[in-house]
Write a protein that holds these residues in place. Sequence first.
Motif, short mmCIF file in Angstrom:
data_model
loop_
_atom_site.label_atom_id
_atom_site.label_comp_id
_atom_site.label_asym_id
_atom_site.label_seq_id
_atom_site.Cartn_x
_atom_site.Cartn_y
_atom_site.Cartn_z
N PRO A 144 -53.36 54.51 62.44
CA PRO A 144 -52.98 55.80 63.01
C PRO A 144 -52.36 55.65 64.41
O PRO A 144 -52.72 54.75 65.18
CB PRO A 144 -54.30 56.58 63.10
N LYS A 145 -51.44 56.55 64.73
CA LYS A 145 -50.74 56.53 66.02
C LYS A 145 -51.71 56.52 67.19
O LYS A 145 -51.49 55.81 68.18
CB LYS A 145 -49.79 57.73 66.10
N LYS A 146 -52.79 57.30 67.11
CA LYS A 146 -53.78 57.36 68.19
C LYS A 146 -54.35 55.98 68.52
O LYS A 146 -54.57 55.64 69.68
CB LYS A 146 -54.94 58.29 67.82
N ILE A 147 -54.61 55.20 67.48
CA ILE A 147 -55.17 53.85 67.67
C ILE A 147 -54.15 52.96 68.38
O ILE A 147 -54.48 52.21 69.29
CB ILE A 147 -55.58 53.23 66.31
N LEU A 148 -52.89 53.05 67.95
CA LEU A 148 -51.84 52.25 68.58
C LEU A 148 -51.66 52.64 70.03
O LEU A 148 -51.51 51.78 70.90
CB LEU A 148 -50.52 52.41 67.81
N GLU A 149 -51.68 53.94 70.31
CA GLU A 149 -51.47 54.42 71.68
C GLU A 149 -52.56 53.94 72.63
O GLU A 149 -52.30 53.75 73.82
CB GLU A 149 -51.41 55.95 71.70
N ARG A 150 -53.76 53.71 72.13
CA ARG A 150 -54.86 53.22 72.98
C ARG A 150 -54.58 51.84 73.57
O ARG A 150 -55.20 51.46 74.55
CB ARG A 150 -56.16 53.17 72.19
N GLU A 151 -53.65 51.10 72.96
CA GLU A 151 -53.30 49.77 73.46
C GLU A 151 -52.10 49.81 74.41
O GLU A 151 -51.66 48.79 74.90
CB GLU A 151 -53.02 48.83 72.29
N TYR A 152 -51.58 50.99 74.66
CA TYR A 152 -50.47 51.21 75.60
C TYR A 152 -49.25 50.33 75.32
O TYR A 152 -48.85 49.50 76.14
CB TYR A 152 -50.94 51.01 77.05
N PRO A 153 -48.63 50.54 74.16
CA PRO A 153 -47.39 49.79 73.89
C PRO A 153 -46.30 50.22 74.87
O PRO A 153 -46.35 51.32 75.43
CB PRO A 153 -47.04 50.20 72.46
N ASP A 154 -45.33 49.36 75.09
CA ASP A 154 -44.22 49.71 75.99
C ASP A 154 -43.39 50.84 75.39
O ASP A 154 -42.88 51.69 76.13
CB ASP A 154 -43.34 48.49 76.22
N TYR A 155 -43.25 50.84 74.07
CA TYR A 155 -42.47 51.85 73.37
C TYR A 155 -43.23 52.23 72.10
O TYR A 155 -43.82 51.38 71.47
CB TYR A 155 -41.08 51.33 72.99
N MET A 156 -43.15 53.51 71.75
CA MET A 156 -43.74 54.01 70.50
C MET A 156 -42.64 54.77 69.78
O MET A 156 -42.04 55.68 70.34
CB MET A 156 -44.92 54.94 70.78
N VAL A 157 -42.36 54.36 68.55
CA VAL A 157 -41.33 55.04 67.78
C VAL A 157 -41.91 55.55 66.47
O VAL A 157 -42.86 54.98 65.94
CB VAL A 157 -40.11 54.12 67.53
N ASN A 158 -41.32 56.62 65.98
CA ASN A 158 -41.80 57.26 64.76
C ASN A 158 -40.87 57.10 63.57
O ASN A 158 -41.28 57.36 62.44
CB ASN A 158 -42.02 58.76 65.02
N THR A 159 -39.64 56.68 63.83
CA THR A 159 -38.66 56.54 62.76
C THR A 159 -37.86 55.26 62.95
O THR A 159 -37.81 54.70 64.06
CB THR A 159 -37.66 57.73 62.73
N VAL A 160 -37.20 54.83 61.90
CA VAL A 160 -36.33 53.66 61.98
C VAL A 160 -35.18 53.94 62.95
O VAL A 160 -34.78 53.06 63.72
CB VAL A 160 -35.81 53.27 60.58
N GLU A 161 -34.68 55.16 62.96
CA GLU A 161 -33.60 55.53 63.87
C GLU A 161 -34.03 55.36 65.32
O GLU A 161 -33.28 54.82 66.15
CB GLU A 161 -33.14 56.97 63.61
N GLU A 162 -35.25 55.80 65.65
CA GLU A 162 -35.77 55.63 67.01
C GLU A 162 -35.92 54.15 67.34
O GLU A 162 -35.61 53.71 68.46
CB GLU A 162 -37.12 56.32 67.17
N LEU A 163 -36.40 53.37 66.38
CA LEU A 163 -36.57 51.93 66.59
C LEU A 163 -35.22 51.29 66.91
O LEU A 163 -35.11 50.51 67.86
CB LEU A 163 -37.18 51.29 65.35
N LEU A 164 -34.20 51.60 66.14
CA LEU A 164 -32.87 51.03 66.38
C LEU A 164 -32.33 51.41 67.75
O LEU A 164 -31.73 50.57 68.44
CB LEU A 164 -31.91 51.45 65.28
N LYS A 165 -32.56 52.65 68.17
CA LYS A 165 -32.11 53.07 69.50
C LYS A 165 -32.77 52.25 70.60
O LYS A 165 -32.12 51.82 71.55
CB LYS A 165 -32.40 54.56 69.72
#
Length: 124
Positions: A88-109
Amino acid sequence: MRKGIVFDFDGVIINSSEIQKQAEYFEAVVCSDDVKNPKPDPDSLILAINNLAVSFDSADMVGNTRNDIICAKRAGVKIIAVNWGDVPKKILEREYPDYMVNTVEELLKVIVCLAEDNEACVST
């Protein structure tokens, strides 16, 4: 742009045809049994970066697990967390990633922005 992949499983599994199809798109493939200390320790990511002969400053990691984020941070590499997969996104956010993306389009950007060494890349 050079690309590597770091798997959380050993090389025996890599020999499956489905994984082989994915791995052929990458110049460096590292499995958990290629290093003494797999993720979340940074050994596998460090090996992939060294195999690609790129600098740590220019390396970015894309991951969808806590271990991916921890691994990248321990290696001193920017981490783009993708919000798809089993964690889940909440679990990932707890590790403070530099970037969080929700779609492939966001990832490519984000990847294009980082490749251009653009300081305007928006982090999480």
